[in-house]
Design an enzyme around this catalytic site. Structure first.
Site, mmCIF file in Angstrom:
data_model
loop_
_atom_site.group_PDB
_atom_site.id
_atom_site.type_symbol
_atom_site.label_atom_id
_atom_site.label_comp_id
_atom_site.label_asym_id
_atom_site.label_seq_id
_atom_site.Cartn_x
_atom_site.Cartn_y
_atom_site.Cartn_z
ATOM 1 N N SER A 144 135.559 23.758 21.030
ATOM 2 C CA SER A 144 135.784 22.660 21.956
ATOM 3 C C SER A 144 134.787 22.730 23.116
ATOM 4 O O SER A 144 133.580 22.675 22.869
ATOM 5 C CB SER A 144 137.241 22.689 22.429
ATOM 6 O OG SER A 144 137.598 21.457 23.015
ATOM 7 N N ASP A 196 142.610 16.347 14.513
ATOM 8 C CA ASP A 196 142.382 16.777 15.886
ATOM 9 C C ASP A 196 142.556 15.561 16.802
ATOM 10 O O ASP A 196 141.839 14.571 16.656
ATOM 11 C CB ASP A 196 140.953 17.329 15.957
ATOM 12 C CG ASP A 196 140.590 17.938 17.282
ATOM 13 O OD1 ASP A 196 141.075 17.440 18.324
ATOM 14 O OD2 ASP A 196 139.818 18.900 17.282
ATOM 15 N N HIS A 236 143.490 20.717 16.568
ATOM 16 C CA HIS A 236 142.545 21.310 17.527
ATOM 17 C C HIS A 236 142.921 22.749 17.896
ATOM 18 O O HIS A 236 142.258 23.361 18.732
ATOM 19 C CB HIS A 236 142.528 20.438 18.792
ATOM 20 C CG HIS A 236 141.334 20.638 19.687
ATOM 21 N ND1 HIS A 236 140.052 20.323 19.297
ATOM 22 C CD2 HIS A 236 141.224 21.129 20.955
ATOM 23 C CE1 HIS A 236 139.205 20.600 20.289
ATOM 24 N NE2 HIS A 236 139.884 21.097 21.307
#
Lengths: 284, 284
Positions: free
Chosen positions: B151, B228, B261
């Site tokens: 991320s 995600d 995620h």
């Protein structure tokens, strides 16, 4: 009635967290279930391992830190990880604020004492209510269940297994409290939940259970780190090994050099325990 | 000067957490290092992978949730996981209380703006100060370093790799922010840390770096979950894949069906990334 709190894909299976209103514990209880991909591939019922966590844990610790899903996904094992106590605003906690009694510290017994007895029915919760809920809602083979745990949960796994050999076909533990009647954590909890008469503690103590009931028909696997700070005062696995030898219970106790009490220790050896249970659960 | 916060045995190696006084960030910084057993077995210098975590993380998340140590122990990889921002009572945080700026959200850039510039020097911290500290204190091969992240940390890995190809020989990312100049998380952070002139953001944006500087001499691996929740608004990996195709940068972008995620996604594919880095770092 089962409420789905969350589901996440991991290692091609599903890690879920669920909630339900527990009759036995009279509160909302949460538990985690990992279902491997084999469940959807062939619609067969899969072996299941119940994991009992240690002091202060919830249903979250095992599923985020142990790394068990990787091999469970390969072997086709369902994993169930309940919370370690009843929870909620009405549930009593340690009046001294300790981490070793009350919330997060149910010790997998059925409390008989005020104020604990109303909610703290963790032994029957694990072996009856949760078990029925799992069998009704997940594709488990009810004839192929194992039980495993860590520390207080190792105590839970050993005692619930020795008392319910019709329910579990395999048992293993990481750094278990094997003789709660003889150590501070156990004496505090059993005194509170079961009262001061130590005779009533015998069925909540793995060493006493071995002596009183004799061996099970399966070997038991225990891993214990040598650098575990609780080893000498709270865990004392040699007491279990000695009692096992006396009654003829096969036990593999492996002292693991340099390992501590944490999930780093569990993660290192979880694959061995997954394979151990799988081998015992799939054999004819 | 390195202070040892904790060390624990895991997978026959050592998982340590360390603290030091950072000159660049002007605060005490923590980082985690996993050293596999090969380090003591033969006294050779081992390849190292730097892991950059995402928003809200510290040095703890990766080492407790990703399960990377198992394969790193087998392959002989050292893993380094720094914190995601400067920390401490003097370090400014997002005045709006958001999780996406300030503490836990350093974005791996060198801030130029008031009040951030004094402490938020995360790009140079990772590539210079931390790197020198690791090379002085751990048995790493300075010629065999890779960088990886998740991320915001995937953004960090891509940008620091593309700007410092002399320092890193391999790069991979999980669900990276590839075009911070074009998404809300990135625009908020780059505006605060680097100021409103967007030209100054170009060297902190992986897509711009590819366009402005051309391809690296190594392929880049990216895994991205299709479920995600940040995929469409914040991550946009296709922007990186398109830019890479235009400039001739080899990229393997794998869309992973059904994954989200979280660290469940990372844990599922971390072994692939460990092998990827190992292959690139050990080749002649």
């Amino acid at each position: 009635m089962l409420e789905t709190v969350s589901t996440t894909k991991i290692f091609n299976g599903t890690q879920g967290v669920y909630a339900h209103e527990s009759e036995l514990c009279q509160c909302t209880m949460r538990f985690a279930v990992f279902v491997p991909p084999q469940a959807s591939e062939n619609h067969r019922r899969l072996p299941v391992v119940y994991w009992l966590s240690g002091l202060t844990c919830t249903e979250e610790n095992f599923i985020t830190k142990a790394g068990a899903q990787r091999l469970a996904s390969e072997l086709g094992l369902i994993l169930v990880a309940p919370d370690t106590s009843p929870r909620g605003p009405d549930v009593p906690d340690d009046p001294e604020g300790g981490y070793d009694l009350g919330l997060g510290a149910g010790f997998y017994v059925n409390a008989t004492q005020v104020p604990w007895a109303v909610h703290y029915q963790m032994a029957d919760y694990i072996t009856q209510e949760l078990r029925a809920l799992i069998e009704a809602n997940f594709p488990v083979d009810p004839e192929a269940a194992g039980i495993c745990g860590h520390s207080m949960g190792g105590h839970g796994a050993l005692t619930l297994y020795l008392k319910n050999q019709n329910l579990y076909r395999s048992c293993s533990a990481f750094a278990p409290i094997v003789a709660p009647s003889q150590v501070p954590w156990g004496r505090k909890a059993l005194n509170a939940y079961l009262g001061p008469h130590e005779e009533s503690w015998r069925t909540a103590d793995a060493v006493h259970l071995l002596t009183d009931h004799g061996p099970s028909d399966q070997p038991i696997l225990i891993d214990q780190g040598t650098e575990d700070i609780f080893l000498d005062d709270q865990l004392k696995p040699h007491l279990f090994a000695s009692a096992a030898q006396e009654v003829g219970q096969p036990v593999t106790l492996r002292m693991r050099d340099g390992y501590d009490h944490s999930y780093n220790f569990i993660a290192t050896f979880i694959d061995d325990h997954m394979r151990w249970h799988h081998q015992h659960l799939i054999k004819e």
